[in-house]
Design a protein around this motif. Structure first.
Motif, PDB file in Angstrom:
ATOM      1  N   ALA A 140      24.660  29.319  45.418  1.00 30.96           N
ATOM      2  CA  ALA A 140      23.254  28.943  45.616  1.00 30.96           C
ATOM      3  C   ALA A 140      22.463  30.072  46.275  1.00 30.96           C
ATOM      4  N   LYS A 141      23.079  30.744  47.260  1.00 30.37           N
ATOM      5  CA  LYS A 141      22.409  31.850  47.943  1.00 30.37           C
ATOM      6  C   LYS A 141      22.211  33.044  47.012  1.00 30.37           C
ATOM      7  N   GLN A 142      23.216  33.308  46.180  1.00 30.29           N
ATOM      8  CA  GLN A 142      23.102  34.405  45.219  1.00 30.29           C
ATOM      9  C   GLN A 142      21.946  34.151  44.247  1.00 30.29           C
ATOM     10  N   LEU A 143      21.899  32.922  43.717  1.00 29.14           N
ATOM     11  CA  LEU A 143      20.849  32.576  42.761  1.00 29.14           C
ATOM     12  C   LEU A 143      19.478  32.545  43.423  1.00 29.14           C
ATOM     13  N   ASP A 144      19.434  32.135  44.672  1.00 28.06           N
ATOM     14  CA  ASP A 144      18.183  32.123  45.429  1.00 28.06           C
ATOM     15  C   ASP A 144      17.598  33.535  45.474  1.00 28.06           C
ATOM     16  N   ARG A 188      21.596  54.022  40.407  1.00 23.70           N
ATOM     17  CA  ARG A 188      22.319  52.991  41.154  1.00 23.70           C
ATOM     18  C   ARG A 188      21.669  51.625  40.992  1.00 23.70           C
ATOM     19  N   THR A 189      22.468  50.639  40.658  1.00 19.81           N
ATOM     20  CA  THR A 189      21.985  49.266  40.513  1.00 19.81           C
ATOM     21  C   THR A 189      22.482  48.412  41.675  1.00 19.81           C
ATOM     22  N   VAL A 190      21.847  47.272  41.853  1.00 20.74           N
ATOM     23  CA  VAL A 190      22.230  46.319  42.902  1.00 20.74           C
ATOM     24  C   VAL A 190      22.884  45.112  42.237  1.00 20.74           C
ATOM     25  N   THR A 191      24.099  44.780  42.652  1.00 15.65           N
ATOM     26  CA  THR A 191      24.765  43.582  42.131  1.00 15.65           C
ATOM     27  C   THR A 191      24.228  42.376  42.886  1.00 15.65           C
ATOM     28  N   VAL A 192      23.529  41.507  42.174  1.00 15.06           N
ATOM     29  CA  VAL A 192      22.867  40.366  42.806  1.00 15.06           C
ATOM     30  C   VAL A 192      23.739  39.117  42.751  1.00 15.06           C
ATOM     31  N   THR A 193      24.414  38.901  41.625  1.00 14.53           N
ATOM     32  CA  THR A 193      25.343  37.770  41.530  1.00 14.53           C
ATOM     33  C   THR A 193      26.692  38.256  41.020  1.00 14.53           C
ATOM     34  N   GLU A 194      27.740  37.642  41.527  1.00 16.22           N
ATOM     35  CA  GLU A 194      29.097  37.948  41.081  1.00 16.22           C
ATOM     36  C   GLU A 194      29.953  36.696  41.285  1.00 16.22           C
ATOM     37  N   MET A 195      30.432  36.160  40.184  1.00 15.12           N
ATOM     38  CA  MET A 195      31.262  34.954  40.253  1.00 15.12           C
ATOM     39  C   MET A 195      32.299  34.979  39.131  1.00 15.12           C
ATOM     40  N   TYR A 196      33.275  34.116  39.242  1.00 16.34           N
ATOM     41  CA  TYR A 196      34.333  34.104  38.229  1.00 16.34           C
ATOM     42  C   TYR A 196      34.913  32.699  38.076  1.00 16.34           C
ATOM     43  N   ARG A 197      35.661  32.533  36.991  1.00 16.06           N
ATOM     44  CA  ARG A 197      36.432  31.309  36.814  1.00 16.06           C
ATOM     45  C   ARG A 197      37.710  31.649  36.051  1.00 16.06           C
ATOM     46  N   LEU A 211      40.395  30.751  33.261  1.00 10.76           N
ATOM     47  CA  LEU A 211      40.473  29.997  32.011  1.00 10.76           C
ATOM     48  C   LEU A 211      41.847  29.353  31.851  1.00 10.76           C
ATOM     49  N   LYS A 212      41.984  28.519  30.845  1.00  6.89           N
ATOM     50  CA  LYS A 212      43.241  27.792  30.629  1.00  6.89           C
ATOM     51  C   LYS A 212      44.421  28.733  30.382  1.00  6.89           C
ATOM     52  N   ASN A 213      44.135  29.891  29.773  1.00  2.08           N
ATOM     53  CA  ASN A 213      45.210  30.860  29.508  1.00  2.08           C
ATOM     54  C   ASN A 213      45.441  31.805  30.680  1.00  2.08           C
ATOM     55  N   LYS A 214      44.824  31.492  31.830  1.00  2.22           N
ATOM     56  CA  LYS A 214      44.950  32.242  33.081  1.00  2.22           C
ATOM     57  C   LYS A 214      44.130  33.528  33.113  1.00  2.22           C
ATOM     58  N   ASN A 215      43.440  33.847  32.027  1.00  2.00           N
ATOM     59  CA  ASN A 215      42.557  35.008  32.052  1.00  2.00           C
ATOM     60  C   ASN A 215      41.376  34.730  32.979  1.00  2.00           C
ATOM     61  N   LYS A 216      40.760  35.803  33.461  1.00  2.00           N
ATOM     62  CA  LYS A 216      39.606  35.668  34.342  1.00  2.00           C
ATOM     63  C   LYS A 216      38.316  35.954  33.565  1.00  2.00           C
ATOM     64  N   GLU A 217      37.341  35.088  33.748  1.00  2.00           N
ATOM     65  CA  GLU A 217      36.013  35.306  33.177  1.00  2.00           C
ATOM     66  C   GLU A 217      35.071  35.621  34.336  1.00  2.00           C
ATOM     67  N   VAL A 218      34.468  36.791  34.268  1.00  2.00           N
ATOM     68  CA  VAL A 218      33.595  37.254  35.352  1.00  2.00           C
ATOM     69  C   VAL A 218      32.152  37.306  34.870  1.00  2.00           C
ATOM     70  N   ARG A 219      31.267  36.843  35.715  1.00  2.00           N
ATOM     71  CA  ARG A 219      29.830  36.834  35.415  1.00  2.00           C
ATOM     72  C   ARG A 219      29.106  37.630  36.497  1.00  2.00           C
ATOM     73  N   VAL A 220      28.330  38.619  36.085  1.00  2.00           N
ATOM     74  CA  VAL A 220      27.589  39.431  37.052  1.00  2.00           C
ATOM     75  C   VAL A 220      26.133  39.555  36.620  1.00  2.00           C
ATOM     76  N   GLN A 221      25.297  39.802  37.588  1.00  2.90           N
ATOM     77  CA  GLN A 221      23.890  40.087  37.327  1.00  2.90           C
ATOM     78  C   GLN A 221      23.485  41.249  38.230  1.00  2.90           C
ATOM     79  N   ILE A 222      22.911  42.251  37.624  1.00  2.00           N
ATOM     80  CA  ILE A 222      22.514  43.436  38.387  1.00  2.00           C
ATOM     81  C   ILE A 222      21.003  43.611  38.341  1.00  2.00           C
ATOM     82  N   ALA A 223      20.475  44.294  39.328  1.00  2.00           N
ATOM     83  CA  ALA A 223      19.037  44.542  39.406  1.00  2.00           C
ATOM     84  C   ALA A 223      18.795  46.036  39.560  1.00  2.00           C
ATOM     85  N   TYR A 224      17.651  46.471  39.040  1.00  2.00           N
ATOM     86  CA  TYR A 224      17.287  47.885  39.112  1.00  2.00           C
ATOM     87  C   TYR A 224      15.828  47.993  39.511  1.00  2.00           C
TER      88      TYR A 224
END
Length: 223
Positions: free
Chosen positions: A71-75, A165-174, A176-189
């Motif tokens: 919530a803070k990241q999205l804010d 240089r960019t700023v990483t604003v959001t960084e999260m992961y989950r 998956l069923k096959n144990k792989n990691k899905e990463v979601r990021v949002q950067i700002a410039y």
């Protein structure tokens, strides 16, 4: 050859005219946000962020170690998106991407690379909208706007390469069923630096046709 050039100019001009309405609506929306007080903006951002965070958490998204709550990241994202300058140009340009990998680090690196490509596309979109607005105000002819738009499209790779240089604003992961990691990021410039990146890409291309249009663009847009 000349006939083909005229057809291309006419086509690009028609695209510019078709997009003019959406550009007007975008500028109108930003003007309304610009008039809102800082406290009101923060309240709106927090409300939207909490709603989106709940949705993401239900989908299994988690924060990276040491990162702020979702919530803070999205804010922070929403507040940065609402910030515009006197020309209604955003103060920050955002790029977002997701990637899947066998481990977190690999997925994150790929996501950041894709986000940077997306960021370059957003820079192109914003600068093109700015140009279209000036066409609508009759400061650039349709032919001149077509030349600049073509130069922006041709300079996409140079824009991406010149992004600093960019700023990483959001960084999260989950996980998956096959144990792989899905990463979601949002950067700002920083938008000023983004405009400089676009300016350089456009100028490099326009130099082939002479400096007159480049100088006129400087005067109109304030680059």
């Amino acid at each position: 050859m000349k006939k083909n050039l005229l057809i291309m100019v006419a086509f690009l001009a028609s695209v510019t005219i078709c997009c003019a309405q959406s550009t007007k609506e975008q500028m109108k929306e930003r003007m309304e946000l610009y008039k809102m007080g800082k406290e009101e903006l923060n309240q709106k951002a927090s409300k939207d962020a909490r709603k989106e965070a709940k949705k993401l958490e239900k989908e299994g998204w988690l924060i990276a170690p040491g990162a702020l709550p979702i919530a803070k990241q999205l804010d922070r994202v929403y507040i940065m998106k609402y910030e515009v300058d006197d020309d209604m140009f955003p103060k920050w340009i955002m790029g977002e991407a997701m990637s899947i990998g066998e481990n977190y680090d690999a997925a994150k690196m790929q996501a950041l690379a894709l986000a940077k490509q997306n960021l370059a596309g957003e820079i192109k979109t914003e600068v093109t909208a700015l140009i279209e607005n000036n066409v609508d105000n009759k400061q650039l002819s349709a032919e001149e706007a077509a030349s600049v738009t073509k130069s922006i499209s041709g300079g996409m790779q140079r824009i991406e390469q010149s992004i600093g240089r960019t700023v990483t604003v959001t960084e999260m992961y989950r996980t998956l069923k096959n144990k792989n990691k899905e990463v979601r990021v949002q950067i700002a410039y920083n938008a000023k630096m983004a405009k400089e990146a676009a300016k350089k890409a456009v100028r490099d291309d326009l130099e082939k046709e002479g400096e007159a249009l480049g100088k006129k663009l400087d005067e109109i847009i304030g680059w």
